[in-house]
Design an enzyme around this catalytic site. Structure first.
Site, PDB file in Angstrom:
ATOM      1  N   LEU A  97       0.796  -1.105   0.000  1.00 30.97           N
ATOM      2  CA  LEU A  97      -0.015   0.102  -0.037  1.00 30.97           C
ATOM      3  C   LEU A  97       1.045   1.237  -0.212  1.00 30.97           C
ATOM      4  CD1 LEU A  97      -2.826  -0.925   2.380  1.00 30.97           C
ATOM      5  CD2 LEU A  97      -2.669  -0.892   0.010  1.00 30.97           C
ATOM      6  N   SER A 142       9.924  -1.716 -18.839  1.00 32.54           N
ATOM      7  CA  SER A 142       9.497  -0.557 -19.362  1.00 32.54           C
ATOM      8  C   SER A 142      10.245  -0.072 -20.594  1.00 32.54           C
ATOM      9  CB  SER A 142       9.736   0.448 -18.360  1.00 32.54           C
ATOM     10  OG  SER A 142       9.461   1.811 -18.626  1.00 32.54           O
ATOM     11  N   ALA A 143       9.662   0.746 -21.579  1.00 32.67           N
ATOM     12  CA  ALA A 143      10.223   1.378 -22.553  1.00 32.67           C
ATOM     13  C   ALA A 143      11.395   2.117 -22.053  1.00 32.67           C
ATOM     14  CB  ALA A 143       9.362   2.082 -23.535  1.00 32.67           C
ATOM     15  N   TYR A 160      15.446   4.938 -11.823  1.00 33.60           N
ATOM     16  CA  TYR A 160      14.408   4.126 -12.032  1.00 33.60           C
ATOM     17  C   TYR A 160      14.698   3.238 -13.156  1.00 33.60           C
ATOM     18  CZ  TYR A 160       9.966   2.677 -13.903  1.00 33.60           C
ATOM     19  OH  TYR A 160       8.819   2.085 -14.815  1.00 33.60           O
ATOM     20  N   LYS A 166      15.196  -0.860 -13.803  1.00 36.12           N
ATOM     21  CA  LYS A 166      14.620  -1.834 -14.611  1.00 36.12           C
ATOM     22  C   LYS A 166      15.791  -2.642 -15.492  1.00 36.12           C
ATOM     23  CE  LYS A 166      10.361  -0.950 -13.586  1.00 36.12           C
ATOM     24  NZ  LYS A 166       9.594  -1.952 -13.031  1.00 36.12           N
ATOM     25  N   PHE A 224       4.913   0.727 -22.974  1.00 34.74           N
ATOM     26  CA  PHE A 224       5.106   1.875 -23.333  1.00 34.74           C
ATOM     27  C   PHE A 224       4.397   2.884 -22.501  1.00 34.74           C
ATOM     28  CE2 PHE A 224       8.196   2.344 -26.941  1.00 34.74           C
ATOM     29  CZ  PHE A 224       8.498   0.708 -26.918  1.00 34.74           C
ATOM     30  N   PRO A 263      13.628  18.287 -19.065  1.00 33.35           N
ATOM     31  CA  PRO A 263      14.918  17.479 -19.350  1.00 33.35           C
ATOM     32  C   PRO A 263      14.769  16.071 -19.448  1.00 33.35           C
ATOM     33  CG  PRO A 263      14.855  19.299 -17.466  1.00 33.35           C
ATOM     34  CD  PRO A 263      13.312  19.174 -18.006  1.00 33.35           C
TER      35      PRO A 263
HETATM   36  P1  NAD Z   1       1.576   1.414  -8.972  1.00 36.85           P
HETATM   37  O1  NAD Z   1       2.584   2.567  -8.376  1.00 36.85           O
HETATM   38  O2  NAD Z   1       0.339   2.181  -9.511  1.00 36.85           O
HETATM   39  O3  NAD Z   1       1.618   0.073  -8.450  1.00 36.85           O
HETATM   40  C1  NAD Z   1       2.568  -0.541  -7.886  1.00 36.85           C
HETATM   41  C2  NAD Z   1       2.088  -1.190  -6.457  1.00 36.85           C
HETATM   42  O4  NAD Z   1       3.088  -1.838  -6.000  1.00 36.85           O
HETATM   43  C3  NAD Z   1       1.478  -0.088  -5.578  1.00 36.85           C
HETATM   44  O5  NAD Z   1       0.251  -0.701  -5.162  1.00 36.85           O
HETATM   45  C4  NAD Z   1       2.505  -0.058  -4.585  1.00 36.85           C
HETATM   46  O6  NAD Z   1       1.713   0.001  -3.212  1.00 36.85           O
HETATM   47  C5  NAD Z   1       2.922  -1.594  -4.575  1.00 36.85           C
HETATM   48  N1  NAD Z   1       4.495  -1.695  -4.111  1.00 36.85           N
HETATM   49  C6  NAD Z   1       5.576  -0.855  -4.386  1.00 36.85           C
HETATM   50  N2  NAD Z   1       6.659  -1.340  -3.495  1.00 36.85           N
HETATM   51  C7  NAD Z   1       6.526  -2.369  -3.087  1.00 36.85           C
HETATM   52  C8  NAD Z   1       6.777  -3.568  -2.248  1.00 36.85           C
HETATM   53  N3  NAD Z   1       8.129  -3.268  -1.809  1.00 36.85           N
HETATM   54  N4  NAD Z   1       6.224  -4.661  -1.682  1.00 36.85           N
HETATM   55  C9  NAD Z   1       4.836  -4.585  -1.868  1.00 36.85           C
HETATM   56  N5  NAD Z   1       4.115  -3.756  -2.870  1.00 36.85           N
HETATM   57  C10 NAD Z   1       4.772  -2.561  -3.244  1.00 36.85           C
HETATM   58  O7  NAD Z   1       2.394   1.654 -10.520  1.00 36.85           O
HETATM   59  P2  NAD Z   1       1.895   1.052 -11.674  1.00 36.85           P
HETATM   60  O8  NAD Z   1       1.836   2.101 -12.825  1.00 36.85           O
HETATM   61  O9  NAD Z   1       0.823   0.148 -11.659  1.00 36.85           O
HETATM   62  O10 NAD Z   1       3.370   0.214 -12.471  1.00 36.85           O
HETATM   63  C11 NAD Z   1       3.288  -1.332 -12.091  1.00 36.85           C
HETATM   64  C12 NAD Z   1       4.661  -1.750 -12.608  1.00 36.85           C
HETATM   65  O11 NAD Z   1       4.963  -1.438 -14.287  1.00 36.85           O
HETATM   66  C13 NAD Z   1       6.011  -1.033 -11.925  1.00 36.85           C
HETATM   67  O12 NAD Z   1       6.986  -1.828 -11.853  1.00 36.85           O
HETATM   68  C14 NAD Z   1       6.255   0.138 -12.871  1.00 36.85           C
HETATM   69  O13 NAD Z   1       7.686   0.476 -12.788  1.00 36.85           O
HETATM   70  C15 NAD Z   1       5.851  -0.516 -14.207  1.00 36.85           C
HETATM   71  N6  NAD Z   1       5.599   0.414 -15.257  1.00 36.85           N
HETATM   72  C16 NAD Z   1       4.783   1.420 -15.284  1.00 36.85           C
HETATM   73  C17 NAD Z   1       4.709   2.210 -16.402  1.00 36.85           C
HETATM   74  C18 NAD Z   1       3.348   3.251 -15.963  1.00 36.85           C
HETATM   75  O14 NAD Z   1       3.451   4.153 -16.913  1.00 36.85           O
HETATM   76  N7  NAD Z   1       2.380   3.261 -15.155  1.00 36.85           N
HETATM   77  C19 NAD Z   1       5.279   2.012 -17.436  1.00 36.85           C
HETATM   78  C20 NAD Z   1       6.099   1.100 -17.524  1.00 36.85           C
HETATM   79  C21 NAD Z   1       6.544   0.385 -16.506  1.00 36.85           C
HETATM   80  C1  UD1 Z   2       7.355   8.579 -18.801  1.00 38.35           C
HETATM   81  C2  UD1 Z   2       8.838   8.390 -17.893  1.00 38.35           C
HETATM   82  C3  UD1 Z   2       9.201   7.253 -18.401  1.00 38.35           C
HETATM   83  C4  UD1 Z   2       8.065   5.777 -18.311  1.00 38.35           C
HETATM   84  C5  UD1 Z   2       6.773   6.488 -18.972  1.00 38.35           C
HETATM   85  C6  UD1 Z   2       5.732   5.547 -18.937  1.00 38.35           C
HETATM   86  C7  UD1 Z   2       9.549  10.496 -17.545  1.00 38.35           C
HETATM   87  C8  UD1 Z   2      10.678  11.430 -17.807  1.00 38.35           C
HETATM   88  N1  UD1 Z   2       9.435   9.406 -18.048  1.00 38.35           N
HETATM   89  O1  UD1 Z   2       7.577   8.982 -19.965  1.00 38.35           O
HETATM   90  O2  UD1 Z   2      10.299   6.728 -17.579  1.00 38.35           O
HETATM   91  O3  UD1 Z   2       8.522   4.664 -18.958  1.00 38.35           O
HETATM   92  O4  UD1 Z   2       6.338   7.710 -18.443  1.00 38.35           O
HETATM   93  O5  UD1 Z   2       5.094   5.566 -17.954  1.00 38.35           O
HETATM   94  O6  UD1 Z   2       8.823  10.765 -16.429  1.00 38.35           O
HETATM   95  N2  UD1 Z   2       4.021  16.206 -21.108  1.00 38.35           N
HETATM   96  C9  UD1 Z   2       3.617  17.386 -21.220  1.00 38.35           C
HETATM   97  N3  UD1 Z   2       3.145  17.806 -19.860  1.00 38.35           N
HETATM   98  C10 UD1 Z   2       2.823  17.081 -18.751  1.00 38.35           C
HETATM   99  C11 UD1 Z   2       3.146  15.889 -18.883  1.00 38.35           C
HETATM  100  C12 UD1 Z   2       3.784  15.235 -20.088  1.00 38.35           C
HETATM  101  O7  UD1 Z   2       3.691  17.832 -22.265  1.00 38.35           O
HETATM  102  O8  UD1 Z   2       2.437  17.601 -17.813  1.00 38.35           O
HETATM  103  C13 UD1 Z   2       4.558  15.325 -22.302  1.00 38.35           C
HETATM  104  C14 UD1 Z   2       5.824  14.686 -22.302  1.00 38.35           C
HETATM  105  O9  UD1 Z   2       6.870  15.571 -22.439  1.00 38.35           O
HETATM  106  C15 UD1 Z   2       5.807  13.610 -23.357  1.00 38.35           C
HETATM  107  C16 UD1 Z   2       4.406  13.352 -23.129  1.00 38.35           C
HETATM  108  O10 UD1 Z   2       3.564  14.153 -22.690  1.00 38.35           O
HETATM  109  O11 UD1 Z   2       5.999  14.170 -24.506  1.00 38.35           O
HETATM  110  C17 UD1 Z   2       4.043  11.909 -22.341  1.00 38.35           C
HETATM  111  O12 UD1 Z   2       4.866  12.230 -21.048  1.00 38.35           O
HETATM  112  P1  UD1 Z   2       4.610  11.191 -19.936  1.00 38.35           P
HETATM  113  O13 UD1 Z   2       3.120  10.865 -19.705  1.00 38.35           O
HETATM  114  O14 UD1 Z   2       5.240  11.730 -18.649  1.00 38.35           O
HETATM  115  O15 UD1 Z   2       5.307   9.770 -20.401  1.00 38.35           O
HETATM  116  P2  UD1 Z   2       6.876   9.735 -20.969  1.00 38.35           P
HETATM  117  O16 UD1 Z   2       7.483  11.075 -20.987  1.00 38.35           O
HETATM  118  O17 UD1 Z   2       6.765   8.955 -22.098  1.00 38.35           O
END
Ligand code: NAD
Ligand code: UD1
Length: 337
Positions: A32, A123-124, A147, A151, A176, A291
């Site tokens: 949580l 992750s991408a 981060y 990965k 992605f 950045p």
């Molecule tokens: P999230 O933060 O919504 O979900 C992660 C969950 O893991 C949370 O409920 C948190 O409470 C739990 N958690 C964290 N550390 C823990 C621990 N040590 N023990 C037990 N529970 C723990 O994130 P999400 O967006 O659902 O992402 C899930 C996975 O996908 C992550 O590994 C993230 O890096 C990866 N990922 C997410 C995205 C994205 O855009 N959301 C993109 C690429 C990869």
């Molecule tokens: C982010 C993460 C990346 C992760 C991916 C998927 C960062 C720097 N990178 O990437 O590690 O794998 O999410 O979860 O956080 N944007 C705006 N205004 C905003 C927010 C975003 O213009 O307030 C733009 C960004 O510049 C980008 C696009 O929207 O062009 C998507 O942004 P975002 O949702 O943060 O995802 P990523 O940048 O792809």
């Protein structure tokens, strides 16, 4: 039964629904740290099969050993981890501890229990600042922040593990940009504080919680000057996990697969699509580039189609409509308890 670490989080909760729809029972382990307990009731309301929950940390060996002893677990989907890029540059140790340390504990417990099937959330971000789009899985990998490095390390640890013992069946899924919510609007993305990602930020502007969106950069070499990404509906992503599990059961081995749609959408195109679906104006201003951002990033998807027999089905309008329905029906996210 499938153990889902981080199953109360954004992607893990949707994966639980897809697993349950596919006839699986799930046991969730979540500490949580980035989710609320109320997700569980919501999940149980939409999952046709049993959903067990244990509050605990993947770094806690006793908890893991109890879980593997209590349930007949056949495979693990591992979502638990920290995911905020900015925070990771400020607290690298907690990112390495949680993500890498946590994964090591989990792998140890799986080894002891003889459970050797794992689907991992990569992750991408492992493509670093690669700009050769669409990005195939064999592209060079690099990390630009802790981060992303966590990965990369975990991907390598999993490859070493598989080389050491080919009974392991491992899928490294590179997501992605997941967006949207389950069509019921009972579960969705509930970011803490100011959203760092685009879609939740836009949704909060549309609902009136925030005044306007800052568009990070209007001078990229893209069709309208704004950043281009591969947005993928979270339910497509969730179904990709079920497909990955099936592929592992079918053929074993180690799979490394992009989960995206294969097409890129710019920030201005997202604003337009969201505005049409929500019938709301989305005020925005173009500001400096963020950045570390790349101009464009979208997936090559042929490998996913071939090895997982999976393809994203939902389009941008579906992603915006489902995200918007979730936002409207849950303007303050999940209830506290
Ligand atoms: P999230 O933060 O919504 O979900 C992660 C969950 O893991 C949370 O409920 C948190 O409470 C739990 N958690 C964290 N550390 C823990 C621990 N040590 N023990 C037990 N529970 C723990 O994130 P999400 O967006 O659902 O992402 C899930 C996975 O996908 C992550 O590994 C993230 O890096 C990866 N990922 C997410 C995205 C994205 O855009 N959301 C993109 C690429 C990869
Ligand atoms: C982010 C993460 C990346 C992760 C991916 C998927 C960062 C720097 N990178 O990437 O590690 O794998 O999410 O979860 O956080 N944007 C705006 N205004 C905003 C927010 C975003 O213009 O307030 C733009 C960004 O510049 C980008 C696009 O929207 O062009 C998507 O942004 P975002 O949702 O943060 O995802 P990523 O940048 O792809």
């Amino acid at each position: 039964m499938i153990l889902v670490t981080g199953g109360l989080g954004y992607i893990g909760s949707h994966a639980c629904v897809s697993l349950s729809n596919a006839g699986q029972e799930v046991a969730i382990l979540d500490n949580l740290s980035n989710s609320k307990a109320s997700v569980l009731q919501r999940l149980r309301g939409i999952c046709p099969n049993s959903v067990r929950f244990e509050k605990g940390d993947i770094r806690d060996k006793a908890t893991l050993s109890r879980l593997f002893g209590t349930y007949q677990i056949s495979a693990v989907m591992h979502f638990a981890g920290l995911k905020a890029v900015g925070e990771s540059t400020k607290s690298p140790i907690s990112y390495y501890d949680n993500n890498i340390g946590g994964t090591l504990c989990l792998l140890e417990a799986m080894t002891t229990a003889g459970v050797k099937t794992l689907v991992f959330s990569s992750s991408a971000t492992v493509y670093g600042d690669s700009c050769n789009v669409p990005i195939p899985e064999e592209s060079l990998r690099s990390a630009t922040n802790p981060y992303g490095r966590s990965k990369l390390f975990i991907e390598d640890i999993l490859a070493d593990l598989h080389s050491s013992d080919d009974q392991w069946r491992i899928a490294r899924l590179r997501y992605f940009n997941p967006v949207g919510a389950h069509e019921s609007a009972r579960i969705g993305e509930d970011p803490v504080g100011i959203p760092a990602n685009l879609m939740p930020y836009i949704a909060q502007v549309a609902v009136g919680h925030r005044e306007r969106l800052n568009v990070f950069g209007g001078d990229y070499p893209t069709r309208d000057g704004t950043g281009v990404r591969d947005y993928v509906h979270v339910m497509d992503l969730a179904e990709g996990h079920v497909a990955a599990l099936r592929a592992l059961q079918r053929q074993g081995g180690m799979l490394t697969v992009n989960l995206g749609t294969g097409s890129g959408t710019s920030v201005l195109e997202i604003i337009d699509a969201f505005s049409r679906v929500s019938h709301r104006d989305i005020p925005y201003q173009i500001v400096e580039r963020r950045p570390g951002d790349v101009a464009q990033c979208y997936a090559a998807v042929a490998h996913a189609e071939r090895v997982l027999e999976w393809k994203a089905k939902r389009n941008l309008a579906d992603m915006c409509a489902d995200h918007w329905r979730w936002q409207v029906e849950n303007p303050n996210g999940y209830p506290q308890s």
